[in-house]
Design an enzyme around this catalytic site. Structure first.
Site, PDB file in Angstrom:
ATOM      1  N   ARG A  64     -42.814  31.049 -15.813  1.00 42.27           N
ATOM      2  CA  ARG A  64     -43.736  32.185 -15.851  1.00 42.27           C
ATOM      3  C   ARG A  64     -45.135  31.689 -16.216  1.00 42.27           C
ATOM      4  NH1 ARG A  64     -40.311  36.222 -19.612  1.00 42.27           N
ATOM      5  NH2 ARG A  64     -40.016  34.244 -20.711  1.00 42.27           N
ATOM      6  N   ASP A  66     -49.217  31.328 -16.671  1.00 43.34           N
ATOM      7  CA  ASP A  66     -50.249  32.216 -17.203  1.00 43.34           C
ATOM      8  C   ASP A  66     -51.315  32.523 -16.159  1.00 43.34           C
ATOM      9  OD1 ASP A  66     -49.130  32.327 -19.750  1.00 43.34           O
ATOM     10  OD2 ASP A  66     -50.225  30.558 -20.428  1.00 43.34           O
ATOM     11  N   TYR A 124     -45.516  19.467 -14.543  1.00 38.83           N
ATOM     12  CA  TYR A 124     -46.844  20.062 -14.475  1.00 38.83           C
ATOM     13  C   TYR A 124     -47.879  18.953 -14.338  1.00 38.83           C
ATOM     14  CZ  TYR A 124     -45.527  24.830 -15.864  1.00 38.83           C
ATOM     15  OH  TYR A 124     -45.002  26.105 -15.894  1.00 38.83           O
ATOM     16  N   ARG A 211     -51.189  22.932 -21.848  1.00 41.26           N
ATOM     17  CA  ARG A 211     -52.626  23.074 -22.091  1.00 41.26           C
ATOM     18  C   ARG A 211     -52.998  22.632 -23.504  1.00 41.26           C
ATOM     19  NH1 ARG A 211     -53.521  29.162 -20.471  1.00 41.26           N
ATOM     20  NH2 ARG A 211     -55.591  28.750 -21.347  1.00 41.26           N
TER      21      ARG A 211
END
Length: 280
Positions: A64, A66, A124, A211
């Site tokens: 999910r 952002d 990622y 992040r």
């Protein structure tokens, strides 16, 4: 064709499970998870699928993401009561999706396939433009930092992140995961031209974890902290001891890996990531 597919074609009660590979530009949406105002990626996808299916469907996603986060390797699944061939799910859905979101492939899968709980690994990538002036053509597609980054020190710092450990110090306050323990299996950092890229591969990630790790590594690269500071922050399990959460702009869900028996199509390296060479 398996029994569930035949039953679905013949009007039986058995549903058919479909997996989709998806890419999107996160700038155009308010994140993945469905929202009351319908602005989320999940809202748009489920509306498009309903148009093909002739009835509502509920999608389950591998991750999910952002608002502002992109994907070239997102995977979802849903159960369809009405049979449609794979090409109809692919082209029919794309014809109904807004600009900035596309289905790359559609595949009928076994009933035990699960996009979220069946994922073995997620990868990622973060693309960071490291130059004095802000980007224009790549705005929103890459992160940006103007200070000179020391790549060697960031690579040294990243080794503290690898392994199965408690990532509370890099976890968002609103994270809903039952445990902060994750198995971060590999971190790669490399430079190509003006861009520094980060790649993180793990069994799963916490909310904002990538992040937050990028933000901490950038602090090391800017020489605000020594490499071993990363290990010290991890030990505190205190989010307030780490760096600020880095911008979503340059973050991409690049790949999700499943058991080979599902034979999912390979994720192509498409979109903006095709502009940036992979790790050597």
């Amino acid at each position: 064709m398996n029994a569930s597919e035949v039953a679905a074609m013949e009007g039986g009660a058995t549903s058919t499970r479909i997996a989709l590979g998806i890419e999107y530009d996160g700038r155009n949406f308010c994140g993945w998870q469905t929202q009351p105002n319908g602005c989320a990626l999940q809202n748009h996808l489920e509306r498009a699928l309903a148009g093909v299916h002739g009835a509502q469907v509920q999608t389950i996603t591998a991750g999910r993401t952002d608002a502002g986060v992109h994907a070239v390797g997102q995977v979802v699944h849903f159960d369809a009561q009405n049979f449609r061939p794979e090409h109809a799910w692919l082209f029919g859905t794309n014809a109904r999706l807004p600009v900035g979101m596309s289905v790359l492939w559609a595949k009928l899968v076994a009933a035990d396939f699960h996009a979220r709980f069946g994922a073995l690994e997620r990868t990622y990538r973060y693309v960071l433009l490291n130059q004095p002036v802000r980007p224009a053509l790549l705005a929103g597609r890459v992160g940006w930092i103007h200070g000179d980054l020391n790549l060697d020190e960031m690579v040294d710092a990243a080794r503290w992140l690898v392994g199965e450990q408690d990532f509370s110090a890099f976890r968002a306050a609103e994270c809903q995961a039952r445990t902060p323990v994750r198995d971060l299996r590999a971190v790669k950092i490399w430079r190509h031209g003006a861009c520094v890229q980060f790649e993180f591969r793990a069994n799963a990630f916490l909310h904002h974890q990538v992040r937050n790790m990028v933000g901490a590594l950038v602090w090391v690269g800017l020489r605000r902290r020594p490499p071993e500071w990363i290990g010290e922050v991890l030990q505190t399990r205190d989010r307030t001891r780490a760096a600020a959460t880095f911008a979503a702009d340059g973050l991409y869900l690049a790949d999700v890996r499943y058991d080979e028996r599902f034979a999912l199509p390979a994720q192509p390296d498409q979109g903006p990531l095709a502009l940036f060479p992979a790790a050597p």
